[in-house]
Design a protein around this motif. Structure first.
Motif, PDB file in Angstrom:
ATOM      1  N   ILE A 100       4.516  13.976   3.599  1.00  0.00           N
ATOM      2  CA  ILE A 100       4.743  12.677   2.960  1.00  0.00           C
ATOM      3  C   ILE A 100       3.771  11.642   3.520  1.00  0.00           C
ATOM      4  CG2 ILE A 100       6.393  10.790   2.672  1.00  0.00           C
ATOM      5  CD1 ILE A 100       7.159  13.185   1.025  1.00  0.00           C
ATOM      6  N   ASP A 101       3.599  11.621   4.841  1.00  0.00           N
ATOM      7  CA  ASP A 101       2.694  10.656   5.467  1.00  0.00           C
ATOM      8  C   ASP A 101       1.266  10.850   4.981  1.00  0.00           C
ATOM      9  OD1 ASP A 101       4.831   9.655   6.865  1.00  0.00           O
ATOM     10  OD2 ASP A 101       4.365  10.720   8.735  1.00  0.00           O
ATOM     11  N   GLY A 102       0.834  12.111   4.851  1.00  0.00           N
ATOM     12  CA  GLY A 102      -0.519  12.388   4.376  1.00  0.00           C
ATOM     13  C   GLY A 102      -0.739  11.927   2.954  1.00  0.00           C
ATOM     14  N   LEU A 103       0.265  12.113   2.115  1.00  0.00           N
ATOM     15  CA  LEU A 103       0.171  11.690   0.722  1.00  0.00           C
ATOM     16  C   LEU A 103       0.101  10.168   0.620  1.00  0.00           C
ATOM     17  CD1 LEU A 103       0.180  13.147  -2.035  1.00  0.00           C
ATOM     18  CD2 LEU A 103       2.640  12.766  -2.136  1.00  0.00           C
ATOM     19  N   MET A 104       0.932   9.491   1.387  1.00  0.00           N
ATOM     20  CA  MET A 104       0.936   8.024   1.372  1.00  0.00           C
ATOM     21  C   MET A 104      -0.406   7.463   1.840  1.00  0.00           C
ATOM     22  SD  MET A 104       4.785   7.367   2.884  1.00  0.00           S
ATOM     23  CE  MET A 104       4.614   5.575   2.895  1.00  0.00           C
ATOM     24  N   ALA A 105      -0.978   8.081   2.865  1.00  0.00           N
ATOM     25  CA  ALA A 105      -2.263   7.615   3.395  1.00  0.00           C
ATOM     26  C   ALA A 105      -3.374   7.766   2.366  1.00  0.00           C
ATOM     27  CB  ALA A 105      -2.607   8.377   4.674  1.00  0.00           C
ATOM     28  N   CYS A 106      -3.362   8.864   1.621  1.00  0.00           N
ATOM     29  CA  CYS A 106      -4.394   9.094   0.595  1.00  0.00           C
ATOM     30  C   CYS A 106      -4.354   8.021  -0.484  1.00  0.00           C
ATOM     31  CB  CYS A 106      -4.206  10.464  -0.040  1.00  0.00           C
ATOM     32  SG  CYS A 106      -4.858  11.803   0.923  1.00  0.00           S
ATOM     33  N   VAL A 107      -3.143   7.728  -0.962  1.00  0.00           N
ATOM     34  CA  VAL A 107      -3.002   6.728  -2.018  1.00  0.00           C
ATOM     35  C   VAL A 107      -3.458   5.356  -1.522  1.00  0.00           C
ATOM     36  CG1 VAL A 107      -1.333   5.533  -3.490  1.00  0.00           C
ATOM     37  CG2 VAL A 107      -1.154   8.003  -3.158  1.00  0.00           C
ATOM     38  N   LYS A 108      -3.109   5.012  -0.293  1.00  0.00           N
ATOM     39  CA  LYS A 108      -3.503   3.722   0.275  1.00  0.00           C
ATOM     40  C   LYS A 108      -5.017   3.628   0.437  1.00  0.00           C
ATOM     41  CE  LYS A 108      -2.527   0.589   4.129  1.00  0.00           C
ATOM     42  NZ  LYS A 108      -1.756   0.409   5.393  1.00  0.00           N
ATOM     43  N   LYS A 109      -5.644   4.700   0.934  1.00  0.00           N
ATOM     44  CA  LYS A 109      -7.098   4.704   1.126  1.00  0.00           C
ATOM     45  C   LYS A 109      -7.839   4.622  -0.204  1.00  0.00           C
ATOM     46  CE  LYS A 109      -7.062   7.272   5.482  1.00  0.00           C
ATOM     47  NZ  LYS A 109      -7.361   8.572   6.132  1.00  0.00           N
ATOM     48  N   ALA A 110      -7.198   5.100  -1.277  1.00  0.00           N
ATOM     49  CA  ALA A 110      -7.817   5.037  -2.608  1.00  0.00           C
ATOM     50  C   ALA A 110      -7.621   3.680  -3.258  1.00  0.00           C
ATOM     51  CB  ALA A 110      -7.257   6.142  -3.496  1.00  0.00           C
ATOM     52  N   GLY A 111      -6.937   2.762  -2.568  1.00  0.00           N
ATOM     53  CA  GLY A 111      -6.783   1.396  -3.073  1.00  0.00           C
ATOM     54  C   GLY A 111      -5.587   1.162  -3.962  1.00  0.00           C
ATOM     55  N   ARG A 112      -4.560   2.007  -3.851  1.00  0.00           N
ATOM     56  CA  ARG A 112      -3.373   1.841  -4.677  1.00  0.00           C
ATOM     57  C   ARG A 112      -2.126   1.672  -3.805  1.00  0.00           C
ATOM     58  NH1 ARG A 112      -7.001   1.185  -7.668  1.00  0.00           N
ATOM     59  NH2 ARG A 112      -7.191   1.876  -9.835  1.00  0.00           N
ATOM     60  N   GLN A 113      -1.096   1.064  -4.390  1.00  0.00           N
ATOM     61  CA  GLN A 113       0.183   0.888  -3.716  1.00  0.00           C
ATOM     62  C   GLN A 113       1.153   1.941  -4.238  1.00  0.00           C
ATOM     63  OE1 GLN A 113       1.483  -3.158  -4.368  1.00  0.00           O
ATOM     64  NE2 GLN A 113      -0.606  -3.947  -4.115  1.00  0.00           N
ATOM     65  N   LEU A 114       1.872   2.569  -3.340  1.00  0.00           N
ATOM     66  CA  LEU A 114       2.759   3.649  -3.734  1.00  0.00           C
ATOM     67  C   LEU A 114       4.090   3.097  -4.229  1.00  0.00           C
ATOM     68  CD1 LEU A 114       2.641   6.714  -3.812  1.00  0.00           C
ATOM     69  CD2 LEU A 114       3.799   6.746  -1.600  1.00  0.00           C
ATOM     70  N   ALA A 115       4.375   3.326  -5.500  1.00  0.00           N
ATOM     71  CA  ALA A 115       5.659   2.903  -6.079  1.00  0.00           C
ATOM     72  C   ALA A 115       6.730   3.952  -5.857  1.00  0.00           C
ATOM     73  CB  ALA A 115       5.507   2.630  -7.571  1.00  0.00           C
ATOM     74  N   ALA A 116       6.348   5.230  -5.880  1.00  0.00           N
ATOM     75  CA  ALA A 116       7.325   6.308  -5.703  1.00  0.00           C
ATOM     76  C   ALA A 116       6.591   7.616  -5.449  1.00  0.00           C
ATOM     77  CB  ALA A 116       8.219   6.447  -6.931  1.00  0.00           C
ATOM     78  N   ILE A 117       7.269   8.516  -4.744  1.00  0.00           N
ATOM     79  CA  ILE A 117       6.824   9.902  -4.598  1.00  0.00           C
ATOM     80  C   ILE A 117       7.817  10.768  -5.355  1.00  0.00           C
ATOM     81  CG2 ILE A 117       6.463  11.813  -3.003  1.00  0.00           C
ATOM     82  CD1 ILE A 117       5.589   9.837  -0.898  1.00  0.00           C
ATOM     83  N   ASP A 118       7.309  11.646  -6.202  1.00  0.00           N
ATOM     84  CA  ASP A 118       8.171  12.483  -7.027  1.00  0.00           C
ATOM     85  C   ASP A 118       7.823  13.949  -6.794  1.00  0.00           C
ATOM     86  OD1 ASP A 118      10.189  13.013  -8.782  1.00  0.00           O
ATOM     87  OD2 ASP A 118       9.207  12.199 -10.552  1.00  0.00           O
ATOM     88  N   VAL A 119       8.516  14.838  -7.472  1.00  0.00           N
ATOM     89  CA  VAL A 119       8.203  16.263  -7.429  1.00  0.00           C
ATOM     90  C   VAL A 119       7.811  16.704  -8.838  1.00  0.00           C
ATOM     91  CG1 VAL A 119       9.612  16.786  -5.419  1.00  0.00           C
ATOM     92  CG2 VAL A 119      10.656  16.855  -7.686  1.00  0.00           C
TER      93      VAL A 119
END
Length: 389
Positions: free
Chosen positions: A147-166
């Motif tokens: 989860i932490d790795g996924l959140m970091a990728c989205v942030k580095k790409a310049g986006r804000q994470l609204a939700a993580i889904d499956v």
């Protein structure tokens, strides 16, 4: 979410490519306003999930720029056999407080990861009969590090994470949005064929009934062509793309092949069945087409066995399956829908995640939709999150 969003970008990070789909609400309609795709850096994503976060973030940023996406909020799905466990359970009907306590027990006993710190969630599924004694619940468990790795990728790409889904739930929304009326009352097996893995999920009226993931994907088809024809992988990719597997004869008549139906609650639920890795050579039908198509025949029959196994397990519970649909990059294999239809004696369609959804992606490459439509199923489903949940 505290604030209801009217626009979002759905992100699907695969081991072969990264797909993005920007969706906005316009009146009562949902419109796809941007689509983009970029190659996943080699080795950056594997069965454990994201392995090289910086490389993935760079490719994600490239996909967003190619699409011309301007929406800040993103919904991304977590995937990978070692990154997430998704399972549906039938439990006695209970109050929300009782269900929360019960599901914590279910989650604790189902953790398949060596990492002790996990993130989990569950959701009751829509009831067909609110007065029934039992209810269906879907649960998801993921290591905190994934989860932490996924959140970091989205942030580095310049986006804000609204939700993580499956992925299975994202695909459920895509089914409902594109095929809700067409498939009303039907049970559908949606086969999402990725580069390294394939998800085989069964739905009815947009409700997830059974999720499963198997370690067979487009990479195995390419390797089979390269090995059998003794050619480099790059040449095998080209040969595979031009091959029509619809003319091949699947091993065994539909429903007659002898194997143990998949049981998602057995101890070996997440491992490939013993007979899947090395199918009996005598069970492989003689090649009826030359070249790359014939080279893929063993892997195709192995792939079909996994689809059959899942369907047969579901049917063993007293249910039935009405049709199959295929999506993902592997769905573009010419004739694969016809091959699956012959093998299972069920109608098989190419799944269109953009059916009945208006597309106004002016900055996206003109040939993207035409050539890669089936690959956007998860990204579109993720984008639909804010309009359904």
């Amino acid at each position: 979410m505290a604030k209801k969003l009217n626009s979002v970008v759905g992100i699907d990070i695969g081991s072969r490519s990264i797909k993005v789909a920007e969706l906005k609400s316009q009146g009562k309609e949902v419109v796809v306003t941007a689509l983009g795709m970029a190659d996943t850096p080699e080795g950056a994503v594997d069965h454990t999930g994201i392995y090289n976060g910086d490389a993935v973030a760079g490719a994600l940023k490239q996909a967003l720029q190619q699409a011309g996406s301007s929406v800040a909020q993103a919904v991304v799905s977590i995937a990978g056999q070692a990154s997430v466990l998704v399972r549906t359970l039938e439990v006695p009907r209970m109050s929300p407080a009782e269900l929360k306590e019960h599901m914590q027990w279910e989650i604790n006993r189902n953790i398949p990861f060596s990492e002790s710190t996990v993130v989990s969630d569950f959701r009751p599924l829509t009831d067909e009969d609110p007065n029934s004694a039992n209810m269906d619940v879907v649960m998801a468990i993921s290591p905190q590090s994934a989860i932490d790795g996924l959140m970091a990728c989205v942030k580095k790409a310049g986006r804000q994470l609204a939700a993580i889904d499956v992925e299975p739930l994202g695909l459920a929304r895509s089914i409902d949005a594109s095929y809700g009326e067409d498939w009303k009352g039907q049970t559908v097996c949606l086969v999402d064929i990725g580069h390294k893995t394939t998800s085989i999920n069964i739905y009815k009226d947009g409700k997830l009934l059974m999720p499963r993931q198997v370690p067979i994907g487009g990479e195995m088809f390419t390797k089979a062509v390269a090995d059998k024809m003794s050619i480099p992988t790059s040449d095998a990719e080209q040969s595979k793309a031009g091959a029509d597997v619809g003319s091949l004869q699947p091993a065994g008549a539909a429903g007659t092949q002898q194997f143990q139906p998949y049981n998602p609650f057995s101890d070996e639920a997440d491992a490939p069945p013993a007979d899947a890795a090395a199918p009996d050579a005598t069970a492989i039908a003689p090649a009826s087409a030359g070249g790359a198509a014939a080279a893929m025949e063993e892997v195709l029959n192995e792939f079909v066995s996994e689809v059959r196994r899942s369907i047969d397990y579901y049917k063993s519970r007293g249910a039935s399956v009405d049709r199959i649909a295929i999506c993902g990059g592997g769905a573009q294999q010419k004739g694969l829908d016809a091959f699956l239809a012959k093998a299972t004696d069920l109608p098989c369609d190419l799944f269109d995640p953009l059916k009945r959804i208006q597309v106004n992606a002016k900055k996206s490459p003109a040939d993207l939709i035409e050539n890669h439509r089936q690959e956007f199923a998860v990204a579109v489903g993720n984008g639909l999150y804010v309009f359904y949940d």
